[in-house]
Design a protein around this motif. Structure first.
Motif, PDB file in Angstrom:
ATOM      1  N   MET A 241       0.914  -1.141  -0.041  1.00  0.00           N
ATOM      2  CA  MET A 241      -0.089  -0.208   0.127  1.00  0.00           C
ATOM      3  C   MET A 241       0.871   1.424  -0.026  1.00  0.00           C
ATOM      4  O   MET A 241       1.987   1.329   0.667  1.00  0.00           O
ATOM      5  N   PHE A 242       0.593   2.150  -0.847  1.00  0.00           N
ATOM      6  CA  PHE A 242       1.359   3.367  -1.033  1.00  0.00           C
ATOM      7  C   PHE A 242       0.378   4.650  -1.094  1.00  0.00           C
ATOM      8  O   PHE A 242      -0.625   4.710  -1.494  1.00  0.00           O
ATOM      9  N   GLU A 243       1.059   5.720  -0.751  1.00  0.00           N
ATOM     10  CA  GLU A 243       0.784   7.167  -1.149  1.00  0.00           C
ATOM     11  C   GLU A 243       1.524   7.626  -2.191  1.00  0.00           C
ATOM     12  O   GLU A 243       2.747   7.538  -2.419  1.00  0.00           O
ATOM     13  N   HIS A 244       0.713   7.560  -3.204  1.00  0.00           N
ATOM     14  CA  HIS A 244       1.347   8.073  -4.486  1.00  0.00           C
ATOM     15  C   HIS A 244       1.318   9.664  -4.775  1.00  0.00           C
ATOM     16  O   HIS A 244       0.370  10.449  -4.648  1.00  0.00           O
ATOM     17  N   THR A 245       2.459  10.322  -5.136  1.00  0.00           N
ATOM     18  CA  THR A 245       2.768  11.401  -5.421  1.00  0.00           C
ATOM     19  C   THR A 245       3.291  11.905  -6.852  1.00  0.00           C
ATOM     20  O   THR A 245       4.386  11.240  -7.178  1.00  0.00           O
ATOM     21  N   THR A 246       2.860  12.833  -7.599  1.00  0.00           N
ATOM     22  CA  THR A 246       3.759  13.296  -8.934  1.00  0.00           C
ATOM     23  C   THR A 246       4.065  14.566  -8.819  1.00  0.00           C
ATOM     24  O   THR A 246       3.626  15.443  -8.144  1.00  0.00           O
ATOM     25  N   LEU A 247       5.345  14.600  -9.039  1.00  0.00           N
ATOM     26  CA  LEU A 247       6.201  15.891  -9.173  1.00  0.00           C
ATOM     27  C   LEU A 247       6.460  16.189 -10.596  1.00  0.00           C
ATOM     28  O   LEU A 247       6.748  15.124 -11.362  1.00  0.00           O
ATOM     29  N   GLN A 248       6.642  17.461 -10.943  1.00  0.00           N
ATOM     30  CA  GLN A 248       7.031  18.040 -12.215  1.00  0.00           C
ATOM     31  C   GLN A 248       8.604  18.398 -12.213  1.00  0.00           C
ATOM     32  O   GLN A 248       8.895  19.327 -11.292  1.00  0.00           O
ATOM     33  N   VAL A 249       9.294  18.122 -13.337  1.00  0.00           N
ATOM     34  CA  VAL A 249      10.407  18.768 -13.295  1.00  0.00           C
ATOM     35  C   VAL A 249      10.552  19.910 -13.899  1.00  0.00           C
ATOM     36  O   VAL A 249      10.196  20.316 -15.078  1.00  0.00           O
ATOM     37  N   PRO A 250      10.732  21.041 -13.186  1.00  0.00           N
ATOM     38  CA  PRO A 250      10.659  22.665 -13.698  1.00  0.00           C
ATOM     39  C   PRO A 250      11.283  22.910 -15.080  1.00  0.00           C
ATOM     40  O   PRO A 250      10.902  23.333 -15.892  1.00  0.00           O
ATOM     41  N   THR A 251      12.690  22.154 -15.230  1.00  0.00           N
ATOM     42  CA  THR A 251      13.481  22.445 -16.391  1.00  0.00           C
ATOM     43  C   THR A 251      12.864  21.828 -17.588  1.00  0.00           C
ATOM     44  O   THR A 251      13.018  22.182 -18.679  1.00  0.00           O
ATOM     45  N   THR A 252      12.183  20.655 -17.306  1.00  0.00           N
ATOM     46  CA  THR A 252      11.765  19.759 -18.501  1.00  0.00           C
ATOM     47  C   THR A 252      10.453  19.291 -18.063  1.00  0.00           C
ATOM     48  O   THR A 252      10.248  18.368 -17.649  1.00  0.00           O
ATOM     49  N   GLU A 254       7.721  18.149 -19.253  1.00  0.00           N
ATOM     50  CA  GLU A 254       6.902  17.024 -20.016  1.00  0.00           C
ATOM     51  C   GLU A 254       7.312  15.829 -19.200  1.00  0.00           C
ATOM     52  O   GLU A 254       6.913  14.769 -19.191  1.00  0.00           O
ATOM     53  N   LEU A 255       8.539  15.835 -18.285  1.00  0.00           N
ATOM     54  CA  LEU A 255       8.910  14.876 -17.349  1.00  0.00           C
ATOM     55  C   LEU A 255       8.087  14.789 -15.896  1.00  0.00           C
ATOM     56  O   LEU A 255       7.896  15.955 -15.399  1.00  0.00           O
ATOM     57  N   LYS A 256       7.531  13.723 -15.567  1.00  0.00           N
ATOM     58  CA  LYS A 256       6.760  13.455 -14.300  1.00  0.00           C
ATOM     59  C   LYS A 256       7.761  12.455 -13.328  1.00  0.00           C
ATOM     60  O   LYS A 256       7.920  11.572 -14.124  1.00  0.00           O
ATOM     61  N   ILE A 257       7.762  12.953 -12.150  1.00  0.00           N
ATOM     62  CA  ILE A 257       8.418  12.048 -11.367  1.00  0.00           C
ATOM     63  C   ILE A 257       7.419  11.309 -10.523  1.00  0.00           C
ATOM     64  O   ILE A 257       6.461  11.922  -9.683  1.00  0.00           O
ATOM     65  N   MET A 258       7.161  10.074 -10.603  1.00  0.00           N
ATOM     66  CA  MET A 258       6.194   9.406  -9.721  1.00  0.00           C
ATOM     67  C   MET A 258       6.788   8.813  -8.596  1.00  0.00           C
ATOM     68  O   MET A 258       7.692   7.837  -8.793  1.00  0.00           O
ATOM     69  N   ILE A 259       6.384   9.151  -7.291  1.00  0.00           N
ATOM     70  CA  ILE A 259       6.932   8.609  -6.072  1.00  0.00           C
ATOM     71  C   ILE A 259       5.647   7.899  -5.222  1.00  0.00           C
ATOM     72  O   ILE A 259       4.730   8.492  -5.024  1.00  0.00           O
ATOM     73  N   TYR A 260       5.996   6.667  -4.688  1.00  0.00           N
ATOM     74  CA  TYR A 260       5.277   5.587  -4.211  1.00  0.00           C
ATOM     75  C   TYR A 260       5.776   5.367  -2.754  1.00  0.00           C
ATOM     76  O   TYR A 260       6.640   4.731  -2.383  1.00  0.00           O
ATOM     77  N   THR A 261       5.233   6.348  -1.684  1.00  0.00           N
ATOM     78  CA  THR A 261       5.652   6.124  -0.541  1.00  0.00           C
ATOM     79  C   THR A 261       5.263   5.178   0.351  1.00  0.00           C
ATOM     80  O   THR A 261       3.680   5.311   0.379  1.00  0.00           O
ATOM     81  N   PRO A 262       5.659   4.157   1.046  1.00  0.00           N
ATOM     82  CA  PRO A 262       4.844   3.327   1.873  1.00  0.00           C
ATOM     83  C   PRO A 262       3.967   3.646   2.716  1.00  0.00           C
ATOM     84  O   PRO A 262       4.318   4.862   3.578  1.00  0.00           O
ATOM     85  N   LEU A 263       2.775   3.345   2.710  1.00  0.00           N
ATOM     86  CA  LEU A 263       1.662   3.893   3.524  1.00  0.00           C
ATOM     87  C   LEU A 263       2.027   3.584   5.025  1.00  0.00           C
ATOM     88  O   LEU A 263       2.061   2.478   5.332  1.00  0.00           O
ATOM     89  N   PRO A 264       1.885   4.555   5.887  1.00  0.00           N
ATOM     90  CA  PRO A 264       2.153   4.313   7.366  1.00  0.00           C
ATOM     91  C   PRO A 264       1.070   3.453   7.996  1.00  0.00           C
ATOM     92  O   PRO A 264       0.128   3.122   7.411  1.00  0.00           O
ATOM     93  N   GLU A 265       1.632   2.619   8.991  1.00  0.00           N
ATOM     94  CA  GLU A 265       0.557   1.656   9.767  1.00  0.00           C
ATOM     95  C   GLU A 265       0.398   0.629   8.972  1.00  0.00           C
ATOM     96  O   GLU A 265      -0.869  -0.032   9.338  1.00  0.00           O
TER      97      GLU A 265
END
Length: 286
Positions: A241-252, A254-265
């Motif tokens: 189980m994850f918390e999904h977050t999308t970050l955008q690269v300011p210089t490019t 069109e690139l998206k960073i997808m981060i899956y943080t393990p859900l606490p508890e």
């Protein structure tokens, strides 16, 4: 860039599908007589938006007319569009500057690759404007099986969802919900490049191999990316189980960073460590 003709046709299809999903009762109108097709009639949308019926008909037929910002807002209100759908409407109508998708090559810098590696054991990866996986850390590789090539679109996220049988297992029991969300986000992005040949080939091939894609694509559903909880059914360690977050690269952008943080508890972090230990042991053996 998308051609004017293609954008007008997409605008026409989008308006038609939004109109057909509404009933007279939903917009405060009285249903009169038998209706041969579901949804509102064109004249009802025109009435609600305070525009001429003939003019709105031409707009929904993809004719070369140019609605003002005020008129688009009125149509969006009449069709009860969501914020993401409203944004999509304005883009299709040419009311906002379209990003030049050829402006830069899809390259992941060494610095960004180091960022991905530093996030382990949190899975993280980068996708480009074509929704191809461009880079990932070791944890993401093992969690999402990213090193597996799925021809002919080896590392395309949308292709994997609809054409790779493994996705049915990974996203069980909510594959349909996940697939529809991915498709709506992809459709929202597609306004920037729908006239490009690679996009047309991808859509044609997806329609050929996936009955679900073939049924859902004509709906023109759109949505933006949002943080959310996501579950993964991994074949080796079970439910993650994850918390999904999308970050955008300011210089490019069109690139998206997808981060899956393990859900606490939850035991997700422990399972990730278990998975990485298993993979390390495999490498030692071979």
């Amino acid at each position: 860039m998308v051609s004017d003709e293609q954008r007008r046709q997409d605008l026409a299809d989008f308006l038609r599908t939004r109109r057909m999903r509404l009933s007279p009762e939903q917009v405060g109108l009285i249903r009169g007589g038998r209706r041969r097709t579901p949804g509102l009639r064109r004249e009802e949308v025109a009435q609600l938006a305070n525009v001429g019926v003939s003019w709105y008909t031409l707009l929904e037929q993809g004719r070369d007319i140019h609605p003002s910002s005020e008129v688009l807002h009125s149509i969006a209100d009449a069709l009860q569009l969501t914020p993401d759908e409203r944004q999509h409407l304005f883009l299709l109508a040419g009311q906002q500057h379209l990003v030049d998708t050829h402006a830069s090559h899809e390259q992941v810098s060494p610095a960004l690759r180091r960022v991905l590696d530093s996030l382990s054991p949190t899975p993280a990866f980068v996708v480009g404007r074509r929704w191809n996986y461009l880079a990932w850390n070791t944890t993401a590789e093992h969690v999402f099986l990213l090193s597996r090539s799925v021809p002919p679109y080896e590392y395309n996220a949308v292709w994997r969802i609809f054409a790779d049988p493994m996705s049915l297992h990974i996203y069980s029991p909510k594959w349909e919900q996940v697939a529809q969300k991915v498709l709506a986000e992809f459709r929202a992005d597609s306004v920037y490049y729908a006239d490009e040949e690679w996009f047309k080939r991808l859509i044609a091939d997806l329609q050929r191999v996936s009955p679900e894609f073939r049924a859902w694509w004509p709906r023109h559903d759109v949505r933006g990316r949002a943080d959310a909880q996501k579950g993964i059914e991994h074949p080796l360690v079970g439910r993650l189980m994850f918390e999904h977050t999308t970050l955008q690269v300011p210089t490019t952008p069109e690139l998206k960073i997808m981060i899956y943080t393990p859900l606490p508890e939850t035991d997700t972090l422990a399972k990730l460590q278990q998975l990485m230990d298993m993979k390390i042991a495999e490498n030692v053996m071979y």
